[in-house]
Scaffold this active site. Structure first.
Site, PDB file in Angstrom:
ATOM      1  N   GLU A  45       0.885  -1.357   0.040  1.00  0.00           N
ATOM      2  CA  GLU A  45      -0.150  -0.012   0.092  1.00  0.00           C
ATOM      3  C   GLU A  45       0.845   1.310   0.105  1.00  0.00           C
ATOM      4  O   GLU A  45       1.720   1.368   0.762  1.00  0.00           O
ATOM      5  CB  GLU A  45      -0.861  -0.018   1.224  1.00  0.00           C
ATOM      6  CG  GLU A  45      -1.771   1.224   1.329  1.00  0.00           C
ATOM      7  CD  GLU A  45      -2.493   1.158   2.668  1.00  0.00           C
ATOM      8  OE1 GLU A  45      -3.493   2.005   2.939  1.00  0.00           O
ATOM      9  OE2 GLU A  45      -2.123   0.355   3.679  1.00  0.00           O
ATOM     10  N   LYS A 113      -9.216   2.632  -2.104  1.00  0.00           N
ATOM     11  CA  LYS A 113      -9.444   2.158  -0.949  1.00  0.00           C
ATOM     12  C   LYS A 113     -10.907   2.610  -0.238  1.00  0.00           C
ATOM     13  O   LYS A 113     -11.311   3.709  -0.587  1.00  0.00           O
ATOM     14  CB  LYS A 113      -8.390   2.618  -0.011  1.00  0.00           C
ATOM     15  CG  LYS A 113      -8.602   2.150   1.527  1.00  0.00           C
ATOM     16  CD  LYS A 113      -7.192   2.393   2.228  1.00  0.00           C
ATOM     17  CE  LYS A 113      -6.990   1.648   3.817  1.00  0.00           C
ATOM     18  NZ  LYS A 113      -5.724   2.105   4.342  1.00  0.00           N
ATOM     19  N   CYS A 149      -5.692  -2.942   2.533  1.00  0.00           N
ATOM     20  CA  CYS A 149      -5.291  -3.194   3.880  1.00  0.00           C
ATOM     21  C   CYS A 149      -6.629  -2.899   4.927  1.00  0.00           C
ATOM     22  O   CYS A 149      -7.264  -4.042   5.076  1.00  0.00           O
ATOM     23  CB  CYS A 149      -4.406  -1.764   4.334  1.00  0.00           C
ATOM     24  SG  CYS A 149      -3.578  -1.952   5.988  1.00  0.00           S
TER      25      CYS A 149
END
Length: 552
Positions: A45, A113, A149
Protein backbone atom coordinates in the site's frame (compact mmCIF):
# COMPACT_ATOMS: atom_id res chain seq x y z
CA UNK A 1 -5.18 -18.26 -20.09
CA UNK A 2 -2.52 -20.13 -18.14
CA UNK A 3 -2.86 -22.91 -15.56
CA UNK A 4 0.03 -21.53 -13.48
CA UNK A 5 0.36 -17.90 -12.49
CA UNK A 6 3.39 -16.66 -10.58
CA UNK A 7 3.18 -13.54 -8.39
CA UNK A 8 6.29 -11.99 -6.88
CA UNK A 9 5.68 -10.48 -3.45
CA UNK A 10 7.96 -7.53 -2.71
CA UNK A 11 8.03 -6.87 1.04
CA UNK A 12 10.16 -3.73 0.88
CA UNK A 13 11.10 -0.64 2.90
CA UNK A 14 10.14 2.68 1.28
CA UNK A 15 11.06 6.13 2.53
CA UNK A 16 8.33 8.74 2.85
CA UNK A 17 8.79 11.39 0.18
CA UNK A 18 11.61 9.60 -1.68
CA UNK A 19 9.64 9.07 -4.86
CA UNK A 20 12.69 8.30 -7.01
CA UNK A 21 14.18 5.95 -4.44
CA UNK A 22 10.91 4.11 -3.92
CA UNK A 23 10.42 3.81 -7.68
CA UNK A 24 13.92 2.36 -7.99
CA UNK A 25 13.08 -0.26 -5.34
CA UNK A 26 9.90 -1.08 -7.25
CA UNK A 27 11.81 -1.47 -10.51
CA UNK A 28 14.37 -3.73 -8.87
CA UNK A 29 11.59 -5.94 -7.52
CA UNK A 30 9.94 -5.95 -10.95
CA UNK A 31 13.20 -7.09 -12.56
CA UNK A 32 13.56 -9.87 -9.98
CA UNK A 33 10.01 -10.97 -10.71
CA UNK A 34 10.61 -10.84 -14.47
CA UNK A 35 13.80 -12.89 -14.13
CA UNK A 36 11.93 -15.44 -11.99
CA UNK A 37 9.24 -15.84 -14.63
CA UNK A 38 6.50 -14.00 -12.71
CA UNK A 39 3.42 -12.66 -14.45
CA UNK A 40 2.79 -10.11 -11.68
CA UNK A 41 4.85 -8.26 -9.08
CA UNK A 42 2.97 -6.95 -6.04
CA UNK A 43 4.14 -4.12 -3.78
CA UNK A 44 2.50 -2.79 -0.59
CA UNK A 45 0.00 0.00 0.00
CA UNK A 46 1.11 3.59 -0.82
CA UNK A 47 4.57 2.29 -1.70
CA UNK A 48 5.49 5.05 -4.16
CA UNK A 49 5.10 7.76 -1.50
CA UNK A 50 6.06 5.75 1.57
CA UNK A 51 3.64 5.41 4.46
CA UNK A 52 2.36 7.08 6.51
CA UNK A 53 2.62 10.40 4.72
CA UNK A 54 0.37 12.27 7.16
CA UNK A 55 -0.45 15.74 5.76
CA UNK A 56 2.34 15.60 3.17
CA UNK A 57 -0.11 13.84 0.87
CA UNK A 58 -2.39 16.89 0.95
CA UNK A 59 0.13 18.95 -1.02
CA UNK A 60 -0.92 19.19 -4.68
CA UNK A 61 2.65 19.22 -5.96
CA UNK A 62 3.50 16.07 -4.02
CA UNK A 63 0.47 14.22 -5.38
CA UNK A 64 1.33 15.26 -8.96
CA UNK A 65 4.93 14.11 -8.51
CA UNK A 66 3.77 10.78 -7.07
CA UNK A 67 1.39 10.11 -9.96
CA UNK A 68 4.10 11.10 -12.44
CA UNK A 69 6.45 8.60 -10.79
CA UNK A 70 3.81 5.88 -11.20
CA UNK A 71 3.30 6.78 -14.86
CA UNK A 72 7.06 6.61 -15.44
CA UNK A 73 7.17 3.21 -13.73
CA UNK A 74 4.44 2.02 -16.08
CA UNK A 75 6.50 3.07 -19.08
CA UNK A 76 9.71 1.58 -17.66
CA UNK A 77 8.17 -1.82 -16.93
CA UNK A 78 6.24 -2.15 -20.18
CA UNK A 79 8.00 -5.30 -21.34
CA UNK A 80 7.42 -7.84 -18.61
CA UNK A 81 5.14 -8.69 -15.70
CA UNK A 82 2.28 -6.57 -14.40
CA UNK A 83 3.36 -4.27 -11.56
CA UNK A 84 0.90 -3.63 -8.75
CA UNK A 85 1.81 -0.62 -6.58
CA UNK A 86 0.13 1.63 -4.05
CA UNK A 87 -0.08 5.40 -4.41
CA UNK A 88 -2.41 8.41 -4.34
CA UNK A 89 -4.82 9.56 -7.04
CA UNK A 90 -6.99 12.63 -7.49
CA UNK A 91 -10.47 12.35 -8.92
CA UNK A 92 -12.15 15.74 -9.16
CA UNK A 93 -11.80 17.22 -5.70
CA UNK A 94 -11.33 13.82 -4.06
CA UNK A 95 -8.02 12.29 -3.04
CA UNK A 96 -7.86 8.50 -2.89
CA UNK A 97 -5.54 5.89 -1.45
CA UNK A 98 -5.18 3.58 -4.45
CA UNK A 99 -3.69 0.39 -5.78
CA UNK A 100 -2.49 0.69 -9.38
CA UNK A 101 -2.14 -1.97 -12.05
CA UNK A 102 0.71 -1.10 -14.44
CA UNK A 103 0.70 -3.14 -17.65
CA UNK A 104 1.99 -2.75 -21.21
CA UNK A 105 3.48 0.67 -20.53
CA UNK A 106 0.42 2.30 -19.03
CA UNK A 107 -1.82 2.49 -15.98
CA UNK A 108 -4.20 -0.33 -16.86
CA UNK A 109 -6.42 -0.05 -13.81
CA UNK A 110 -6.83 1.32 -10.31
CA UNK A 111 -8.66 0.29 -7.15
CA UNK A 112 -9.52 2.88 -4.50
CA UNK A 113 -9.55 2.15 -0.77
CA UNK A 114 -13.07 1.88 0.62
CA UNK A 115 -12.63 1.62 4.40
CA UNK A 116 -10.47 4.44 5.72
CA UNK A 117 -9.02 3.76 9.20
CA UNK A 118 -9.45 6.58 11.67
CA UNK A 119 -8.13 5.18 14.95
CA UNK A 120 -4.82 4.67 16.77
CA UNK A 121 -2.10 6.05 14.47
CA UNK A 122 -4.39 6.41 11.46
CA UNK A 123 -6.06 9.63 10.24
CA UNK A 124 -7.14 8.54 6.78
CA UNK A 125 -10.65 10.00 6.99
CA UNK A 126 -9.17 13.51 7.14
CA UNK A 127 -6.69 12.77 4.33
CA UNK A 128 -8.56 10.66 1.78
CA UNK A 129 -12.02 10.19 0.37
CA UNK A 130 -13.66 6.78 0.31
CA UNK A 131 -13.63 5.19 -3.13
CA UNK A 132 -16.13 2.88 -4.73
CA UNK A 133 -15.60 -0.85 -4.34
CA UNK A 134 -13.62 -1.92 -7.38
CA UNK A 135 -14.20 -5.15 -9.26
CA UNK A 136 -11.41 -7.67 -9.84
CA UNK A 137 -8.48 -7.10 -12.19
CA UNK A 138 -8.34 -9.38 -15.21
CA UNK A 139 -5.04 -11.17 -15.86
CA UNK A 140 -3.81 -14.04 -18.02
CA UNK A 141 -4.41 -16.17 -14.94
CA UNK A 142 -6.90 -15.64 -12.12
CA UNK A 143 -9.14 -12.61 -11.71
CA UNK A 144 -7.66 -10.78 -8.74
CA UNK A 145 -9.51 -8.67 -6.20
CA UNK A 146 -7.52 -6.12 -4.22
CA UNK A 147 -8.98 -5.07 -0.85
CA UNK A 148 -6.53 -2.41 0.33
CA UNK A 149 -5.35 -2.97 3.92
CA UNK A 150 -8.32 -1.89 6.09
CA UNK A 151 -10.68 -3.10 3.36
CA UNK A 152 -9.76 -6.66 4.30
CA UNK A 153 -10.54 -6.22 8.00
CA UNK A 154 -14.27 -6.21 7.21
CA UNK A 155 -16.27 -8.63 5.04
CA UNK A 156 -17.79 -6.11 2.60
CA UNK A 157 -15.06 -5.38 0.04
CA UNK A 158 -13.72 -8.91 -0.28
CA UNK A 159 -17.25 -10.31 -0.58
CA UNK A 160 -18.21 -7.78 -3.26
CA UNK A 161 -15.06 -8.48 -5.27
CA UNK A 162 -15.51 -12.25 -5.11
CA UNK A 163 -19.16 -11.87 -6.10
CA UNK A 164 -17.89 -9.84 -9.06
CA UNK A 165 -15.65 -12.71 -10.12
CA UNK A 166 -12.44 -12.46 -8.10
CA UNK A 167 -10.76 -15.86 -7.81
CA UNK A 168 -7.85 -14.68 -5.63
CA UNK A 169 -7.60 -11.80 -3.15
CA UNK A 170 -4.40 -9.74 -3.10
CA UNK A 171 -4.27 -7.46 -0.05
CA UNK A 172 -1.64 -4.66 -0.15
CA UNK A 173 -0.83 -3.33 3.32
CA UNK A 174 0.85 -0.61 5.30
CA UNK A 175 0.23 -2.28 8.64
CA UNK A 176 2.46 -1.12 11.51
CA UNK A 177 3.66 -3.27 14.37
CA UNK A 178 2.31 -3.53 17.82
CA UNK A 179 3.01 -6.38 20.19
CA UNK A 180 1.29 -9.67 19.19
CA UNK A 181 -0.38 -8.12 16.15
CA UNK A 182 0.49 -10.87 13.67
CA UNK A 183 -2.11 -13.31 14.97
CA UNK A 184 -4.77 -10.59 14.85
CA UNK A 185 -3.95 -9.96 11.18
CA UNK A 186 -3.84 -13.66 10.41
CA UNK A 187 -7.18 -14.37 12.08
CA UNK A 188 -8.87 -11.56 10.16
CA UNK A 189 -7.48 -12.77 6.85
CA UNK A 190 -8.48 -16.37 7.62
CA UNK A 191 -12.02 -15.07 8.13
CA UNK A 192 -12.00 -13.47 4.66
CA UNK A 193 -10.76 -16.72 3.13
CA UNK A 194 -13.37 -18.85 4.83
CA UNK A 195 -16.17 -16.41 3.97
CA UNK A 196 -15.24 -16.27 0.30
CA UNK A 197 -13.57 -19.65 -0.36
CA UNK A 198 -10.66 -18.18 -2.33
CA UNK A 199 -6.89 -17.94 -1.67
CA UNK A 200 -5.60 -14.71 -0.16
CA UNK A 201 -2.20 -13.05 -0.58
CA UNK A 202 -1.25 -10.52 2.10
CA UNK A 203 1.75 -8.32 1.24
CA UNK A 204 2.87 -5.90 3.95
CA UNK A 205 5.33 -3.04 4.04
CA UNK A 206 8.48 -3.24 6.15
CA UNK A 207 10.70 -0.62 7.78
CA UNK A 208 10.68 2.22 10.27
CA UNK A 209 8.86 5.51 9.75
CA UNK A 210 9.08 7.98 12.65
CA UNK A 211 7.60 6.06 15.61
CA UNK A 212 6.13 3.20 13.58
CA UNK A 213 7.66 -0.11 12.54
CA UNK A 214 6.07 -1.77 9.54
CA UNK A 215 6.92 -5.35 10.29
CA UNK A 216 6.35 -7.23 7.06
CA UNK A 217 5.41 -10.82 7.81
CA UNK A 218 3.59 -11.19 4.48
CA UNK A 219 1.78 -14.47 3.92
CA UNK A 220 -0.41 -16.53 1.62
CA UNK A 221 -3.51 -18.49 2.65
CA UNK A 222 -5.28 -21.24 0.77
CA UNK A 223 -8.92 -22.22 1.15
CA UNK A 224 -9.87 -23.12 4.67
CA UNK A 225 -7.28 -20.65 5.97
CA UNK A 226 -4.35 -23.02 5.48
CA UNK A 227 -1.01 -21.19 5.53
CA UNK A 228 0.86 -21.72 2.25
CA UNK A 229 3.71 -19.22 2.60
CA UNK A 230 5.01 -16.97 5.36
CA UNK A 231 7.69 -14.30 4.93
CA UNK A 232 10.06 -13.05 7.63
CA UNK A 233 9.29 -10.11 9.88
CA UNK A 234 11.11 -6.78 10.04
CA UNK A 235 13.34 -7.30 7.03
CA UNK A 236 13.05 -6.76 3.31
CA UNK A 237 12.28 -9.92 1.37
CA UNK A 238 11.17 -11.12 -2.05
CA UNK A 239 9.09 -14.26 -2.45
CA UNK A 240 7.41 -15.93 -5.41
CA UNK A 241 4.06 -17.65 -5.06
CA UNK A 242 2.73 -19.95 -7.77
CA UNK A 243 -1.03 -20.05 -8.20
CA UNK A 244 -2.09 -23.29 -9.87
CA UNK A 245 -5.46 -23.92 -11.47
CA UNK A 246 -6.82 -27.30 -10.39
CA UNK A 247 -10.00 -27.98 -12.28
CA UNK A 248 -10.64 -24.26 -12.62
CA UNK A 249 -9.99 -23.63 -8.91
CA UNK A 250 -6.89 -21.64 -8.02
CA UNK A 251 -4.58 -22.95 -5.29
CA UNK A 252 -1.33 -21.45 -3.98
CA UNK A 253 1.63 -23.80 -4.07
CA UNK A 254 3.34 -24.47 -0.75
CA UNK A 255 6.29 -22.19 -0.05
CA UNK A 256 8.74 -21.37 2.70
CA UNK A 257 7.37 -20.49 6.12
CA UNK A 258 9.65 -18.15 8.03
CA UNK A 259 9.85 -18.50 11.81
CA UNK A 260 8.43 -15.59 13.80
CA UNK A 261 10.19 -14.99 17.14
CA UNK A 262 8.59 -14.28 20.51
CA UNK A 263 7.36 -10.85 21.59
CA UNK A 264 10.53 -9.89 23.47
CA UNK A 265 12.63 -10.41 20.38
CA UNK A 266 10.08 -8.66 18.18
CA UNK A 267 9.97 -5.65 20.52
CA UNK A 268 13.75 -5.51 20.62
CA UNK A 269 14.11 -5.77 16.88
CA UNK A 270 11.45 -3.09 16.36
CA UNK A 271 13.49 -0.71 18.54
CA UNK A 272 16.67 -1.52 16.63
CA UNK A 273 15.13 -1.23 13.17
CA UNK A 274 13.18 1.97 13.84
CA UNK A 275 16.31 3.66 15.18
CA UNK A 276 18.35 2.38 12.24
CA UNK A 277 15.79 3.70 9.75
CA UNK A 278 15.19 6.94 11.63
CA UNK A 279 18.88 7.73 11.42
CA UNK A 280 19.32 6.41 7.90
CA UNK A 281 16.30 8.19 6.48
CA UNK A 282 17.06 11.51 8.20
CA UNK A 283 20.77 11.42 7.37
CA UNK A 284 22.31 10.82 10.81
CA UNK A 285 25.20 8.36 10.82
CA UNK A 286 26.18 8.64 14.48
CA UNK A 287 24.44 9.01 17.83
CA UNK A 288 25.39 9.92 21.38
CA UNK A 289 23.65 9.47 24.70
CA UNK A 290 24.17 10.18 28.36
CA UNK A 291 25.42 6.90 29.82
CA UNK A 292 24.61 7.06 33.51
CA UNK A 293 25.31 3.54 34.70
CA UNK A 294 21.56 2.91 34.93
CA UNK A 295 19.57 0.27 33.11
CA UNK A 296 17.69 2.59 30.73
CA UNK A 297 20.74 4.27 29.24
CA UNK A 298 22.49 0.90 29.11
CA UNK A 299 19.81 -0.75 26.98
CA UNK A 300 19.53 2.32 24.72
CA UNK A 301 23.29 2.16 24.15
CA UNK A 302 23.02 -1.51 23.19
CA UNK A 303 20.04 -0.85 20.89
CA UNK A 304 22.01 1.94 19.21
CA UNK A 305 25.09 -0.25 18.79
CA UNK A 306 22.98 -3.06 17.33
CA UNK A 307 21.33 -0.58 14.95
CA UNK A 308 24.31 1.46 13.80
CA UNK A 309 27.40 -0.41 14.94
CA UNK A 310 29.44 0.37 18.08
CA UNK A 311 31.80 2.69 16.17
CA UNK A 312 28.85 5.02 15.51
CA UNK A 313 27.73 5.25 19.14
CA UNK A 314 29.27 7.48 21.78
CA UNK A 315 28.38 7.33 25.43
CA UNK A 316 28.97 10.30 27.68
CA UNK A 317 29.17 10.02 31.44
CA UNK A 318 28.25 13.32 33.10
CA UNK A 319 29.02 12.73 36.78
CA UNK A 320 27.90 15.02 39.58
CA UNK A 321 28.87 14.97 43.23
CA UNK A 322 26.06 12.46 43.77
CA UNK A 323 27.22 9.97 41.13
CA UNK A 324 28.34 6.77 42.80
CA UNK A 325 31.45 4.82 41.96
CA UNK A 326 29.19 1.88 41.15
CA UNK A 327 27.50 3.95 38.43
CA UNK A 328 30.85 4.97 36.99
CA UNK A 329 31.94 1.33 36.96
CA UNK A 330 28.69 0.13 35.44
CA UNK A 331 28.79 2.69 32.63
CA UNK A 332 32.35 1.64 31.88
CA UNK A 333 31.20 -1.98 31.84
CA UNK A 334 28.67 -1.24 29.09
CA UNK A 335 31.29 0.60 27.05
CA UNK A 336 33.83 -2.19 27.45
CA UNK A 337 31.31 -4.82 26.36
CA UNK A 338 30.06 -2.86 23.34
CA UNK A 339 33.35 -1.37 22.24
CA UNK A 340 31.74 2.02 21.64
CA UNK A 341 33.29 5.42 22.23
CA UNK A 342 33.13 6.97 25.68
CA UNK A 343 33.79 10.38 27.17
CA UNK A 344 33.43 11.84 30.64
CA UNK A 345 32.22 15.42 31.12
CA UNK A 346 31.81 16.33 34.82
CA UNK A 347 28.91 18.67 35.59
CA UNK A 348 29.82 19.77 39.12
CA UNK A 349 31.54 22.97 37.96
CA UNK A 350 28.76 24.14 35.62
CA UNK A 351 26.09 23.26 38.19
CA UNK A 352 27.91 25.24 40.87
CA UNK A 353 28.17 28.19 38.48
CA UNK A 354 24.42 28.14 37.84
CA UNK A 355 23.70 27.74 41.55
CA UNK A 356 25.95 30.71 42.36
CA UNK A 357 24.21 32.79 39.70
CA UNK A 358 20.79 32.00 41.13
CA UNK A 359 21.85 32.23 44.79
CA UNK A 360 20.72 35.87 45.30
CA UNK A 361 17.27 35.00 43.94
CA UNK A 362 16.98 31.76 45.91
CA UNK A 363 18.36 33.14 49.17
CA UNK A 364 16.42 31.82 52.16
CA UNK A 365 14.69 29.07 50.19
CA UNK A 366 15.46 25.43 50.95
CA UNK A 367 16.91 23.23 48.20
CA UNK A 368 14.26 21.12 46.44
CA UNK A 369 13.41 19.69 43.04
CA UNK A 370 14.72 22.89 41.45
CA UNK A 371 18.32 22.02 42.26
CA UNK A 372 17.85 18.45 41.05
CA UNK A 373 16.47 19.72 37.74
CA UNK A 374 19.41 22.09 37.30
CA UNK A 375 21.67 19.02 37.25
CA UNK A 376 19.53 17.25 34.69
CA UNK A 377 19.23 20.36 32.51
CA UNK A 378 22.96 20.93 32.65
CA UNK A 379 23.43 17.42 31.32
CA UNK A 380 20.94 18.14 28.55
CA UNK A 381 22.74 21.37 27.63
CA UNK A 382 26.16 19.71 27.51
CA UNK A 383 24.88 16.76 25.49
CA UNK A 384 23.08 18.98 22.99
CA UNK A 385 26.23 21.08 22.59
CA UNK A 386 28.13 17.94 21.66
CA UNK A 387 25.35 16.86 19.32
CA UNK A 388 25.57 20.20 17.51
CA UNK A 389 29.35 20.22 17.38
CA UNK A 390 29.90 16.64 16.23
CA UNK A 391 26.75 16.04 14.18
CA UNK A 392 25.65 13.13 16.36
CA UNK A 393 21.95 12.72 17.10
CA UNK A 394 21.22 12.71 20.82
CA UNK A 395 19.16 9.77 22.07
CA UNK A 396 16.92 10.11 25.08
CA UNK A 397 16.54 7.22 27.48
CA UNK A 398 13.25 7.55 29.40
CA UNK A 399 11.13 4.40 29.60
CA UNK A 400 7.32 4.41 29.30
CA UNK A 401 6.83 4.30 33.08
CA UNK A 402 8.82 7.52 33.49
CA UNK A 403 7.29 9.14 30.40
CA UNK A 404 3.81 8.34 31.73
CA UNK A 405 4.22 9.93 35.16
CA UNK A 406 6.60 12.74 34.18
CA UNK A 407 9.56 11.27 36.06
CA UNK A 408 11.89 13.11 33.70
CA UNK A 409 13.14 16.66 33.35
CA UNK A 410 11.91 18.64 30.39
CA UNK A 411 14.85 20.36 28.66
CA UNK A 412 17.07 18.01 30.66
CA UNK A 413 17.15 14.25 30.26
CA UNK A 414 14.22 14.58 27.83
CA UNK A 415 16.38 16.53 25.36
CA UNK A 416 17.19 14.65 22.17
CA UNK A 417 15.99 13.44 18.79
CA UNK A 418 14.75 9.89 19.35
CA UNK A 419 13.88 7.54 22.21
CA UNK A 420 13.86 3.82 21.34
CA UNK A 421 12.40 2.74 24.72
CA UNK A 422 9.65 5.36 24.93
CA UNK A 423 6.92 2.69 24.74
CA UNK A 424 8.66 0.14 26.98
CA UNK A 425 7.55 -0.05 30.60
CA UNK A 426 10.34 -0.28 33.18
CA UNK A 427 9.57 -3.88 34.13
CA UNK A 428 9.84 -4.86 30.46
CA UNK A 429 13.14 -2.98 30.21
CA UNK A 430 14.54 -5.50 32.70
CA UNK A 431 13.12 -8.37 30.63
CA UNK A 432 14.57 -6.97 27.41
CA UNK A 433 18.02 -6.54 29.02
CA UNK A 434 18.06 -10.15 30.18
CA UNK A 435 16.89 -11.30 26.74
CA UNK A 436 19.61 -9.35 24.92
CA UNK A 437 22.32 -10.63 27.26
CA UNK A 438 21.29 -14.20 26.43
CA UNK A 439 20.66 -13.82 22.69
CA UNK A 440 22.37 -12.58 19.55
CA UNK A 441 21.04 -12.41 16.00
CA UNK A 442 22.64 -11.73 12.58
CA UNK A 443 20.83 -8.36 12.32
CA UNK A 444 22.60 -7.07 15.45
CA UNK A 445 25.76 -5.06 14.82
CA UNK A 446 27.05 -5.16 18.40
CA UNK A 447 28.91 -8.17 19.82
CA UNK A 448 27.26 -11.23 21.31
CA UNK A 449 27.32 -11.90 25.02
CA UNK A 450 26.53 -9.94 28.17
CA UNK A 451 26.24 -6.31 27.09
CA UNK A 452 24.42 -5.06 30.20
CA UNK A 453 26.33 -5.94 33.39
CA UNK A 454 24.23 -7.90 35.88
CA UNK A 455 25.09 -5.27 38.49
CA UNK A 456 23.05 -2.75 36.46
CA UNK A 457 20.06 -5.08 36.26
CA UNK A 458 20.16 -5.96 39.95
CA UNK A 459 20.66 -2.56 41.56
CA UNK A 460 17.74 -0.33 42.69
CA UNK A 461 17.01 2.33 40.03
CA UNK A 462 18.09 5.87 40.96
CA UNK A 463 18.37 9.23 39.21
CA UNK A 464 21.27 10.11 41.58
CA UNK A 465 20.28 13.77 41.87
CA UNK A 466 20.51 13.83 45.67
CA UNK A 467 22.16 11.67 48.34
CA UNK A 468 20.94 8.06 48.51
CA UNK A 469 18.09 8.75 46.09
CA UNK A 470 15.98 5.86 44.79
CA UNK A 471 13.13 5.92 42.27
CA UNK A 472 10.78 4.28 44.77
CA UNK A 473 11.22 7.28 47.10
CA UNK A 474 8.93 9.18 44.70
CA UNK A 475 7.10 6.43 42.84
CA UNK A 476 5.44 3.14 43.71
CA UNK A 477 7.63 0.07 43.08
CA UNK A 478 7.82 -0.45 39.34
CA UNK A 479 5.86 -3.70 39.32
CA UNK A 480 2.94 -1.89 40.98
CA UNK A 481 3.39 1.30 38.94
CA UNK A 482 3.50 -0.58 35.65
CA UNK A 483 0.45 -2.63 36.55
CA UNK A 484 -1.55 0.52 37.26
CA UNK A 485 -0.23 2.31 34.16
CA UNK A 486 -1.07 -0.64 31.94
CA UNK A 487 -4.65 -0.41 33.13
CA UNK A 488 -4.99 3.40 33.06
CA UNK A 489 -3.04 4.07 29.84
CA UNK A 490 -3.09 0.94 27.70
CA UNK A 491 -6.52 -0.35 28.71
CA UNK A 492 -8.24 3.01 29.49
CA UNK A 493 -9.48 1.40 32.72
CA UNK A 494 -11.18 3.39 35.48
CA UNK A 495 -9.85 4.01 38.96
CA UNK A 496 -12.53 1.63 40.22
CA UNK A 497 -11.26 -1.05 37.80
CA UNK A 498 -7.75 -0.66 39.19
CA UNK A 499 -8.99 -0.91 42.77
CA UNK A 500 -11.00 -4.00 41.87
CA UNK A 501 -7.81 -5.50 40.47
CA UNK A 502 -6.23 -5.16 43.90
CA UNK A 503 -4.38 -1.84 43.75
CA UNK A 504 -4.54 0.67 46.60
CA UNK A 505 -6.92 3.50 45.70
CA UNK A 506 -4.65 6.28 47.01
CA UNK A 507 -1.78 4.91 44.92
CA UNK A 508 -3.98 4.67 41.84
CA UNK A 509 -5.18 8.26 42.29
CA UNK A 510 -1.61 9.48 42.68
CA UNK A 511 -0.57 7.73 39.47
CA UNK A 512 -3.63 9.03 37.61
CA UNK A 513 -2.80 12.57 38.73
CA UNK A 514 0.82 12.24 37.60
CA UNK A 515 -0.24 10.94 34.20
CA UNK A 516 -2.57 13.87 33.56
CA UNK A 517 -0.26 16.63 34.77
CA UNK A 518 2.62 15.28 32.66
CA UNK A 519 0.81 15.69 29.36
CA UNK A 520 2.70 18.89 28.54
CA UNK A 521 6.00 17.05 28.88
CA UNK A 522 4.95 14.30 26.50
CA UNK A 523 3.74 16.92 24.04
CA UNK A 524 7.34 18.15 23.80
CA UNK A 525 9.11 14.80 24.02
CA UNK A 526 11.17 13.09 21.33
CA UNK A 527 9.49 10.49 19.13
CA UNK A 528 10.13 6.87 19.95
CA UNK A 529 9.38 3.34 18.81
CA UNK A 530 5.73 2.28 18.99
CA UNK A 531 5.47 -1.15 20.61
CA UNK A 532 1.90 -1.17 21.94
CA UNK A 533 -1.57 -0.12 20.82
CA UNK A 534 -1.43 2.85 23.22
CA UNK A 535 1.90 4.50 22.61
CA UNK A 536 2.24 8.14 23.56
CA UNK A 537 1.80 10.41 20.52
CA UNK A 538 -0.68 9.31 17.86
CA UNK A 539 -2.30 6.42 19.74
CA UNK A 540 -3.15 8.41 22.86
CA UNK A 541 -4.04 12.08 22.41
CA UNK A 542 -5.12 13.95 25.50
CA UNK A 543 -5.50 17.69 26.17
CA UNK A 544 -2.72 19.40 28.09
CA UNK A 545 -5.24 21.49 30.03
CA UNK A 546 -7.57 19.02 31.73
CA UNK A 547 -9.24 19.36 35.14
CA UNK A 548 -11.26 16.14 34.97
CA UNK A 549 -10.33 13.31 37.30
CA UNK A 550 -11.91 9.91 37.73
CA UNK A 551 -13.55 9.95 41.17
CA UNK A 552 -15.11 6.53 40.85
Amino acid sequence: MTDTYRITLAQLNPTVGDLAGNAAKAMDAWRQGRDAGAQMVALPEMFITGYQTQDLVRRDAFILDAVAAIEKLAADCADGPILMIGGPAVEGVKLHNCYYMLQSGRIAGRADKFFLPNYNVFDEVRLFSRGAIHGPFATQGPRIGTPICEDAWYPDVAEAQVESGAEVLLVPNGSPYFRNKFNIRLNNMVARVIENDVPLIYVNMVGGQDDQMFDGGSFVLNRGGKLALQMPIMQEAIAHVDLISEGGIWVAAEGAKAHHPDSLEQDYRAMVETLRDYCGKTGFKKVLLGLSGGIDSAIVAVIAADALGPDNVRGVMLPSKYTSQASLDDAQGVVDALGCKFDTVPISGPVDAVSDTLAPLFDGLAPDLTEENIQSRMRGLLLMAQSNKFGEMLLTTGNKSEVAVGYATIYGDMAGGYNPIKDLYKTRVFDICRWRNANHRPWMKAPAGEMIPVSIIDKPPSAELRPDQRDDDSLPPYDILDGILTMLVDDEASVADCVAAGYDRATVKKVEHLVYISEYKRFQSAPGTRLSRRAFWLDRRYPIVNRWRDNG
